[in-house]
Design an enzyme around this catalytic site. Structure first.
Site, PDB file in Angstrom:
ATOM      1  N   ASN A  10     -26.713 -22.825 -45.262  1.00  0.00           N
ATOM      2  CA  ASN A  10     -28.019 -22.202 -45.455  1.00  0.00           C
ATOM      3  C   ASN A  10     -28.093 -21.816 -46.928  1.00  0.00           C
ATOM      4  OD1 ASN A  10     -30.278 -20.616 -45.545  1.00  0.00           O
ATOM      5  ND2 ASN A  10     -29.472 -18.979 -44.237  1.00  0.00           N
ATOM      6  N   TRP A  11     -28.866 -22.580 -47.663  1.00  0.00           N
ATOM      7  CA  TRP A  11     -28.896 -22.360 -49.118  1.00  0.00           C
ATOM      8  C   TRP A  11     -29.747 -21.156 -49.503  1.00  0.00           C
ATOM      9  CZ3 TRP A  11     -29.640 -28.067 -51.301  1.00  0.00           C
ATOM     10  CH2 TRP A  11     -28.519 -28.839 -50.914  1.00  0.00           C
ATOM     11  N   LYS A  12     -30.484 -20.609 -48.530  1.00  0.00           N
ATOM     12  CA  LYS A  12     -31.343 -19.436 -48.794  1.00  0.00           C
ATOM     13  C   LYS A  12     -32.259 -19.724 -49.996  1.00  0.00           C
ATOM     14  CE  LYS A  12     -27.890 -16.595 -46.551  1.00  0.00           C
ATOM     15  NZ  LYS A  12     -27.280 -15.277 -46.364  1.00  0.00           N
ATOM     16  N   HIS A  95     -33.040 -15.507 -38.496  1.00  0.00           N
ATOM     17  CA  HIS A  95     -32.016 -15.142 -39.482  1.00  0.00           C
ATOM     18  C   HIS A  95     -32.172 -13.665 -39.855  1.00  0.00           C
ATOM     19  CE1 HIS A  95     -29.591 -14.891 -43.073  1.00  0.00           C
ATOM     20  NE2 HIS A  95     -28.962 -15.946 -42.604  1.00  0.00           N
ATOM     21  N   GLU A  97     -32.034 -12.087 -42.517  1.00  0.00           N
ATOM     22  CA  GLU A  97     -32.882 -11.760 -43.668  1.00  0.00           C
ATOM     23  C   GLU A  97     -34.363 -11.850 -43.304  1.00  0.00           C
ATOM     24  OE1 GLU A  97     -30.760 -14.503 -46.115  1.00  0.00           O
ATOM     25  OE2 GLU A  97     -29.031 -13.196 -45.800  1.00  0.00           O
ATOM     26  N   GLU A 166     -24.267 -13.989 -36.507  1.00  0.00           N
ATOM     27  CA  GLU A 166     -24.085 -13.531 -37.879  1.00  0.00           C
ATOM     28  C   GLU A 166     -24.179 -12.007 -37.928  1.00  0.00           C
ATOM     29  OE1 GLU A 166     -25.135 -16.938 -40.775  1.00  0.00           O
ATOM     30  OE2 GLU A 166     -26.968 -15.839 -40.369  1.00  0.00           O
ATOM     31  N   GLY A 172     -22.972 -12.029 -46.873  1.00  0.00           N
ATOM     32  CA  GLY A 172     -23.052 -11.845 -48.308  1.00  0.00           C
ATOM     33  C   GLY A 172     -22.230 -10.673 -48.823  1.00  0.00           C
ATOM     34  N   SER A 212     -19.923 -14.465 -44.543  1.00  0.00           N
ATOM     35  CA  SER A 212     -18.771 -14.567 -45.442  1.00  0.00           C
ATOM     36  C   SER A 212     -17.716 -15.553 -44.943  1.00  0.00           C
ATOM     37  CB  SER A 212     -18.154 -13.192 -45.697  1.00  0.00           C
ATOM     38  OG  SER A 212     -19.116 -12.336 -46.311  1.00  0.00           O
ATOM     39  N   GLY A 233     -23.481 -19.352 -46.022  1.00  0.00           N
ATOM     40  CA  GLY A 233     -24.393 -19.013 -47.111  1.00  0.00           C
ATOM     41  C   GLY A 233     -23.749 -19.292 -48.459  1.00  0.00           C
ATOM     42  N   GLY A 234     -23.179 -18.269 -49.059  1.00  0.00           N
ATOM     43  CA  GLY A 234     -22.631 -18.379 -50.416  1.00  0.00           C
ATOM     44  C   GLY A 234     -21.704 -19.569 -50.634  1.00  0.00           C
TER      45      GLY A 234
HETATM   46  P1  13P Z   1     -22.838 -15.696 -46.436  1.00  0.00           P
HETATM   47  O1  13P Z   1     -21.970 -16.878 -46.042  1.00  0.00           O
HETATM   48  O2  13P Z   1     -23.243 -15.723 -47.869  1.00  0.00           O
HETATM   49  O3  13P Z   1     -22.260 -14.407 -45.980  1.00  0.00           O
HETATM   50  O4  13P Z   1     -24.218 -15.888 -45.614  1.00  0.00           O
HETATM   51  C1  13P Z   1     -24.161 -16.128 -44.263  1.00  0.00           C
HETATM   52  C2  13P Z   1     -25.520 -16.467 -43.789  1.00  0.00           C
HETATM   53  O5  13P Z   1     -26.399 -15.619 -43.749  1.00  0.00           O
HETATM   54  C3  13P Z   1     -25.805 -17.848 -43.395  1.00  0.00           C
HETATM   55  O6  13P Z   1     -27.036 -17.963 -42.771  1.00  0.00           O
END
Ligand code: 13P
Length: 250
Positions: A10-12, A95, A97, A166, A172, A212, A233-234
């Site tokens: 997920n590149w956000k 999600h 966020e 999640e 994050g 993470s 994510g990251g």
């Molecule tokens: P991180 O891997 O950056 O913690 O993000 C997880 C995430 O929200 C994937 O959708």
């Protein structure tokens, strides 16, 4: 019956066009053709370019969101048909966020999930508790309520339903759930799906862990019996770390 692990990035709200294409090409090149399913969800505006970069590879194109109406006066929104038109195969709903930063209600999340599934795409429905909810022993109740945003009457194909667990406090933050914490909630999710549908259906749904996840902790998490992949994510923003997780899942 074995579940093929599904690792999705997920590149956000990251990358620009050139870096999105570069990352997609590297992921396409480095992804195995069997043993693990791989996907990437870039920002909407780069879906088309990333689709082209992935052409001929097994990597699935995903979207980070979708609106539930088919078309019309919904300024700024993107429909499921538009996503299909550019080659999207899976869509995230719920999600954290979108729930907690963009304030999407459970009702809105449920409508989006129904639209994604009914549109024929793979639905990746995200659930997870906030830190105060975990500390208040509400994790399972929160996760159960979020699963109940889905309608078992309209979702019949377990291959097109993925749940991403999640924990919000792990996203994050660099602080992942322990292997045992993840397994506990994943097992509960499968049990709840078994009650909502039936145990056979629940046994076929993939449950990803997100929060993470990185090359150093991926193997331990992915080795848990009810962890069937990751939503990254990251660590998905660098091909090297993303592919290391992909290979840990194989
Ligand atoms: P991180 O891997 O950056 O913690 O993000 C997880 C995430 O929200 C994937 O959708």
């Amino acid at each position: 019956m074995p579940r093929i692990p599904f690792i999705a990035g997920n590149w956000k709200m990251n990358t620009l066009k050139a870096s999105a294409i570069e990352l997609a090409k590297a992921v396409a090149q480095g992804s195995p053709r069997s043993g693990v399913e791989v996907g990437v969800a870039p920002p909407f505006v780069y879906l088309d370019a990333v689709a082209q970069a992935l052409a001929g590879s097994p990597v699935l194109l995903g979207a980070q969101d979708a609106f539930y109406e088919k078309s019309g006066a919904f300024t700024g929104e993107i429909s499921v048909d538009m996503l299909k038109d550019v080659g999207v195969k899976f869509v995230l709903t719920g999600h954290s966020e979108r729930r907690h930063v963009l304030h999407e209600s459970p009702e809105l999340v449920g409508k989006k999930a129904a639209a994604v599934y009914n549109g024929g795409l793979i639905l990746v429905h995200c659930v997870g508790e906030k830190l105060d909810e975990r500390d208040g022993n509400k994790t399972l109740a929160v996760v159960e309520a979020q699963l109940k945003e889905l309608n078992p009457q309209s979702i019949a194909d377990p291959a097109r339903l993925v749940i991403a667990y999640e924990p919000v406090w792990a996203i994050g933050t660099g602080r992942n759930a322990t292997d045992a914490q993840a397994q506990e909630v994943h097992a509960f999710i499968r049990q709840t799906l078994g009650k909502m549908w039936n145990p056979d259906f629940a046994g076929r749904v993939r449950i990803q862990y997100g929060g993470s996840m990185k090359p150093e902790n991926a193997k331990g998490l992915l080795d848990q019996p009810d962890v069937d992949g990751g939503l990254i994510g990251g660590a998905a923003l660098k091909a090297e770390s993303f592919l290391a997780i992909v290979n840990a899942a194989k």
